[in-house]
Design a protein around this motif. Sequence first.
Motif, PDB file in Angstrom:
ATOM      1  N   PHE A 266       0.809  -1.218   0.000  1.00  0.00           N
ATOM      2  CA  PHE A 266       0.000   0.000   0.000  1.00  0.00           C
ATOM      3  C   PHE A 266       0.841   1.266   0.000  1.00  0.00           C
ATOM      4  N   ASP A 267       2.125   1.174  -0.342  1.00  0.00           N
ATOM      5  CA  ASP A 267       2.938   2.386  -0.470  1.00  0.00           C
ATOM      6  C   ASP A 267       2.493   3.212  -1.672  1.00  0.00           C
ATOM      7  N   PHE A 268       2.063   2.510  -2.696  1.00  0.00           N
ATOM      8  CA  PHE A 268       1.606   3.141  -3.936  1.00  0.00           C
ATOM      9  C   PHE A 268       0.493   2.265  -4.489  1.00  0.00           C
ATOM     10  N   MET A 269      -0.451   2.905  -5.201  1.00  0.00           N
ATOM     11  CA  MET A 269      -1.505   2.104  -5.815  1.00  0.00           C
ATOM     12  C   MET A 269      -1.790   2.631  -7.212  1.00  0.00           C
TER      13      MET A 269
ATOM     14  N   ILE B 201      -9.405   3.501  -4.740  1.00  0.00           N
ATOM     15  CA  ILE B 201      -8.126   2.913  -4.352  1.00  0.00           C
ATOM     16  C   ILE B 201      -7.728   3.317  -2.932  1.00  0.00           C
ATOM     17  N   SER B 202      -8.175   4.464  -2.458  1.00  0.00           N
ATOM     18  CA  SER B 202      -7.905   4.805  -1.062  1.00  0.00           C
ATOM     19  C   SER B 202      -8.720   3.919  -0.126  1.00  0.00           C
ATOM     20  N   ASN B 203      -9.913   3.508  -0.565  1.00  0.00           N
ATOM     21  CA  ASN B 203     -10.670   2.534   0.223  1.00  0.00           C
ATOM     22  C   ASN B 203      -9.902   1.227   0.342  1.00  0.00           C
ATOM     23  N   ILE B 204      -9.309   0.781  -0.758  1.00  0.00           N
ATOM     24  CA  ILE B 204      -8.535  -0.460  -0.733  1.00  0.00           C
ATOM     25  C   ILE B 204      -7.378  -0.348   0.247  1.00  0.00           C
TER      26      ILE B 204
END
Length: 921
Positions: free
Chosen positions: A317-320, A741-744
């Motif tokens: 989750f450092d980058f998505m 993607i922030s939800n993920i």
Amino acid sequence: MLRRDGTVSGWDETKISVALTKAFLAAEGDSAASSSRLHQVVAELTEQAAQGVLRHAGPEGLVHIEQIQDVVELALMRGGHHGVARAYVLYREEHAQAREAEARRTEDAAPVLEMTAPDGTRVPLDWERVSTVVEQACSDLDDVHADQVLREVRRNVYDGISSGELAESLTMAARTFVEAEPNYSLVTSRLLLDKLRREALSFVAGEPAEADQVQMRDRYAGYFADYVRRGIELEQLDPELARFDLERLGAALDADRDIAFGFLGLQTLYDRYLLHEDGVRFELPQAFFMRVAMGVALREDDREARAIEFYDLISSFDFMCSTPTLFNAGTTRPQLSSCFLTTVNDDLHGIFHGISNNALLSKYAGGLGNDWTPVRGTGAHIKGTNGSSQGVVPFLKIANDTAVAVNQGGKRKGAVCAYLETWHVDVEEFLDLRKNTGDDRRRTHDMNTANWVPDEFLRRVEADEPWTLFSPDEVPDLHDLYGTAFAQRYREYEAAAERGELKVFRQVRAVDLWRRMLTMLFETGHPWITFKDPCNLRSPQQHAGVVHSSNLCTEITLNTSEDEVAVCNLGSINLARHVTAEGLDVERLRRTTRTAVRMLDNVIDVNFYTIPEARASNLRHRPVGLGLMGFSDALFAQRIPMSSQAAVEFADLSMEHISFHAIAASSELAAERGRYESFEGSLWSRGVLPIDSLELLAQARETGVDLDRSSTLDWDGLRERVRANGMRNSNVLAIAPTATISNICGVGQSIEPLYRNLYVKSNMSGDFTVLNADLVRDLKAAGVWDEAMVQDLKYFDGDLAPIDRVPAELKSLYATAFEIEPRWLVEAASRRQKWIDQAQSLNLYMAAPSGRKLDELYRLAWRKGLKTTYYLRSSSATHVEKSTLRGTDGKLNAVSPAAAPAPSPQPQACAIDDPDCEACQ
């Protein structure tokens, strides 16, 4: 009525009346019994509650007893009987505890239940395995209790329950406790993961299979190779994936990263991202991340090493990557790009070609921005028929309906934004497109709209001067002009109109049109305010064309023309993973940024293009848009309130580092892979970086740009590297909304302030209780986290200000979006904008809007050099459910949040209360 033991009894409204009467007596004593109004009040509340119960009835007319009690509690709260409601809550809690105690006493004597297997056979329900799964889900989490979840499960299972229903019962049992302890979101996610594992392992193996979290550490690698082969057999995965060293990649998978998801994140992944066949998911989360990494690494020389590098970045989750990349990477149709921008030409072929392009682009998860300014206005002459044009609005209606029809395969809503310049003769009708009144044939209820505003218009507003509207067929070059060139030519056309040389034009007072723009923005949330001149004057690609619009979410600013459809490939750094209590982790941010830029550049080459104009543009200019998310979480970690100068300074510093390393990474890629085709003549080729392009905007404005231009890094050295190596990408930076993607990743979206500390979030995956875990941790440390605090948070819609027990420091740190003075958001955005070669999706929040406040806010945004703004949000009567969110049916028992009254309702500027852009990321 469905009772707690699973039996059904008839509906008896008098039981609600009795319960209400007892609640009043418990709260107000015997004096209530002699009150002449008690009977009337109880009767009114009973009627309200009965209507609420009817709304909850299922398809067979059943409603659970807990739902009935929820509705009674809500009726008391709405009626203002808060003391009685509190007594009723305590009464329910006491009885729930008594039932739990009774359940513990009778647990050992409970009859052995059977479960119905998928093949229809009945087998003993394996309580030992259920207990193991629940205990594993609760392990290493504070303040969660496996026995509490198991008791809730026991209350809801029945003899003959199916395996699917049992899995559902586990997740629903755990989620009922989320409102009191956010760690139960992780428990719920892990229980959902058990269901997913059984589903995927059985499908891939071709026979029933299951594994708990501990067992998966050894089984993931073997499953992964089988998963790839199975996906290729189903023609869902690219056969090229089989040519990777699957054993090496499988060994790199970290099974324990599966348990990092919150419930909202994993449910979103389950519903919309994981590959499935006939609804059966066969892709586990780490296989999903590796599939995306492999898909992006297809053209790399050492594909396995790069795939593992990319996998580590996104699975941590450092980058998505953005949603289209997550949907489609590694599949047989790898449409990985996020945003597409088009210009619609002024003839029927051009108009319907543009609409056709919208459909093809939307089909594979693209978000769309259309520039409609060239289309002639109402009353303009049509040479081919010798008739008069109906203007742009009828065609916008068709574009709106196309977006609804092509909904990205049911994964997300199709979405498009139409842009129109402020001088277009149809602009006033354009402002009305989202109104709920008027001729529905001239309304676009589903399409976003945005004003493309030149600086000259705002100068006229400030000087209270006239503004002239034209039809673009008579003033065609205005579309491609900006800055001082636009202002000069615009004045020449005004003079021509006065001389009678133009047929279609109309003069209005600039201030009046501006007020109407703001009024419509307040009333309908549209059209958004975006600024033409800053987007063009600071564009690195101004030598190669003109920026005619932004995209669906206002963060992309790329050139478009008849021959080029602009494409942008997005991804976002999770800023929350790159800070500590001491500040920014600059070395980790450097590593993440450079790998992320490489991934985004790879997307351009492996991408599946649905229309040739998009392919040509993307390969020629190679733009990418690296953004960020988790900004509010990063502030919480540093104990910085959003409404503070420290937050503005952090926005500046963090964006400077991302910008510096992103530009450096693109320049290094240019040295390795070659410069993008149209590099020569760009601002980059002249050593003009985004921070330098501010001067170009300042020179074009008589008043300059009100902005701090300080920096901390070696920008001189970077300029020299860019001149020497060139750039691989024409554009590298853009901050998108990151809604899904922030939800993920389980963090706050994009650069948004905290929406609420407790609320019910609704999206295509259902309803979710969202509770600020950072706040709960701090309230526990302060010794004030209890059931009463939960009730207070719900009653005050997640706002802390009215709750006396909350320390002042926490009220400031966790102030919600509508408590923050919006100028702080503009200030922070302006600091970021100086480092960004594109733009940012900037929502603005205002608790009690007025014409004066809106005017001041949007003029401030313009003066501060912002390129675009996004939604205007104001608080409304749409708030978190006041009743308990607990239930046993697997769904939130509360009535629709829209039905719950606020303590003091405010005007509403936009119907979207949870600011998500589902179609952009």
